[in-house]
Design a protein around this motif. Sequence first.
Motif, short mmCIF file in Angstrom:
data_model
loop_
_atom_site.label_atom_id
_atom_site.label_comp_id
_atom_site.label_asym_id
_atom_site.label_seq_id
_atom_site.Cartn_x
_atom_site.Cartn_y
_atom_site.Cartn_z
N LYS A 158 0.83 -1.21 0.00
CA LYS A 158 0.00 0.00 0.00
C LYS A 158 0.86 1.25 0.00
CE LYS A 158 -4.01 -2.09 2.31
NZ LYS A 158 -4.82 -2.11 3.55
N SER A 159 1.90 1.26 0.83
CA SER A 159 2.79 2.42 0.87
C SER A 159 3.58 2.55 -0.42
CB SER A 159 3.76 2.30 2.06
OG SER A 159 3.07 2.43 3.28
N TRP A 160 3.99 1.42 -0.97
CA TRP A 160 4.72 1.41 -2.23
C TRP A 160 3.88 2.05 -3.33
CZ3 TRP A 160 4.43 0.01 -7.23
CH2 TRP A 160 5.61 -0.22 -7.95
N ILE A 161 2.61 1.67 -3.40
CA ILE A 161 1.72 2.21 -4.43
C ILE A 161 1.52 3.71 -4.25
CG2 ILE A 161 -0.70 2.23 -5.21
CD1 ILE A 161 -0.68 -0.83 -4.87
N GLU A 162 1.33 4.14 -3.02
CA GLU A 162 1.14 5.58 -2.78
C GLU A 162 2.39 6.36 -3.18
OE1 GLU A 162 -1.68 7.18 -2.04
OE2 GLU A 162 -2.52 5.16 -2.31
N PHE A 163 3.55 5.82 -2.87
CA PHE A 163 4.80 6.48 -3.27
C PHE A 163 4.90 6.54 -4.78
CE2 PHE A 163 9.25 6.63 -4.42
CZ PHE A 163 9.79 7.56 -3.54
N HIS A 164 4.61 5.43 -5.43
CA HIS A 164 4.72 5.36 -6.89
C HIS A 164 3.75 6.34 -7.56
CE1 HIS A 164 4.09 3.60 -10.96
NE2 HIS A 164 5.40 3.40 -10.88
N LYS A 165 2.57 6.48 -7.01
CA LYS A 165 1.57 7.39 -7.59
C LYS A 165 2.06 8.84 -7.59
CE LYS A 165 -2.74 4.94 -6.50
NZ LYS A 165 -3.97 4.96 -5.64
N THR A 166 2.80 9.22 -6.56
CA THR A 166 3.18 10.63 -6.41
C THR A 166 4.50 10.98 -7.08
OG1 THR A 166 4.33 10.18 -4.31
CG2 THR A 166 1.98 10.74 -4.20
N GLN A 167 5.28 9.98 -7.49
CA GLN A 167 6.63 10.26 -7.99
C GLN A 167 6.74 10.35 -9.50
OE1 GLN A 167 9.24 11.08 -5.89
NE2 GLN A 167 7.50 11.08 -4.48
#
Length: 459
Positions: A158-167
């Motif tokens: 979940k954290s990985w996806i959120e990071f990926h979405k914003t970068q």
Amino acid sequence: MRKNINLVWFRNDLRVGDNPALFYAAEQGAVIGIYLEPVEQREAHDDAPCKIGFIYDSVNELRKKLNKLNIPLHSFKVKDYQQSVEKIVQLVEQYNTDGVYFNNEYPFNERNRDDELEKVLLGKGKEVKRFDGDVIIPPNSVSTGKGEPYKVFTPYKKSWIEFHKTQGISPLPIPSKQDFKIEKQHDYDFGHDYRKDLWPAGELAAQDRLKEFLPKAGYYKEHRDIPAVKGTSMLSPYLTVGAISAKQCIESLLEWYEGDQEAFYLDTWLSEIIWREFYRQIIIDNPQISYHLPFKKDAKEVWNGQHELFEKWCQAETGFPLIDAAMRQLIQTGWMHNRLRMNVAMFLNKLCLIDWREGEAFFMRHLIDGDFASNNGGWQWCSSTGADGAPYFRIMSPITQSQRFDPQGKFIRKLVPELASLNNKDIHFPTSQQRKELGYPEPIIDYKEARKAALALLS
């Protein structure tokens, strides 16, 4: 004025596309490519001959692509990682280069090697540039609310996806053609035989395989567990040697979904690639894993099985058709279907009570896609000693799994042809008479009794 010259040290990144070390070195001036084959280190790390052969052919394919960019690629033999450091320092002095660029590797020995090289080169006034070309998001980019490393996959994902979405992470392009004259290139031949018909080497072959898989990506969730169906991407060997990057894989997946982020982030294949990232983060945060210790410091280690059971497992003579078919696939092709990796691992570890390290090493000695982080993570998951591992009471039945995922015995018939004449019921566990007539061994364990014994020891 002298033009900048930098060495790019290729390791598990044998590609020109989305290669940060190569791309940024080329932006600074001329590039000289280097590949070192650490012969004794390979033996110590149990790397399979088929994997080494695949690497050699991948290096040759990389050289062809680099040469089109006027970039030479020299390959040399070294003894081990210490000699790798010495050789790079020697080459820096020989070619009078300004510095060295490389993409990080994450196991403990590899990180120590790179730290040592950086220390030596900085002491000589040379530049060192390190990148994270083997992962999609840089290590340590996400952590728990307490700032601690994740130990469980789902919240990490979940954290990985959120990071990926914003970068807005995207693959890097191929570098520009260099103004450099290529002279004779040093080549060290470390080739080995492997199934080249199954695993054509190189970046173009990897891209072709990705294109072949993408139309099937929507069916991956339902097909990936069926060994008789080509339902997986078959990209793992290419990811292991870096002929393709994980970033390139998921960028192509997003394009296939036509930018539909909701569908993309729910994709099961993407989840498997995130598992790959998770296991890399695990070995960074837990260096004891590189010393053959379990992730869970309080894990029960009760492996007291007889060595003859291990030998039968290695020889694909367990008397359980699905297990033997899977092991023959590994021995004959250098690869094993993922669902079957879990089946054979739990069979060896929990039902035969053989130390998971024995199975981990055997896999590495035979896998063309042998990757320390993923292989160790998988074995520790199956043995309930690893990060987010299976609960101790989860023990896959080799008969039930066979009936469920190979109901008509298609996979078994292909790999264990002596059983091909059996009907769809008996092929999963032949009778004693059938075994005798067909020359197939009796089961090396009593499944029900072995399960009871494992649960008693592990509970």
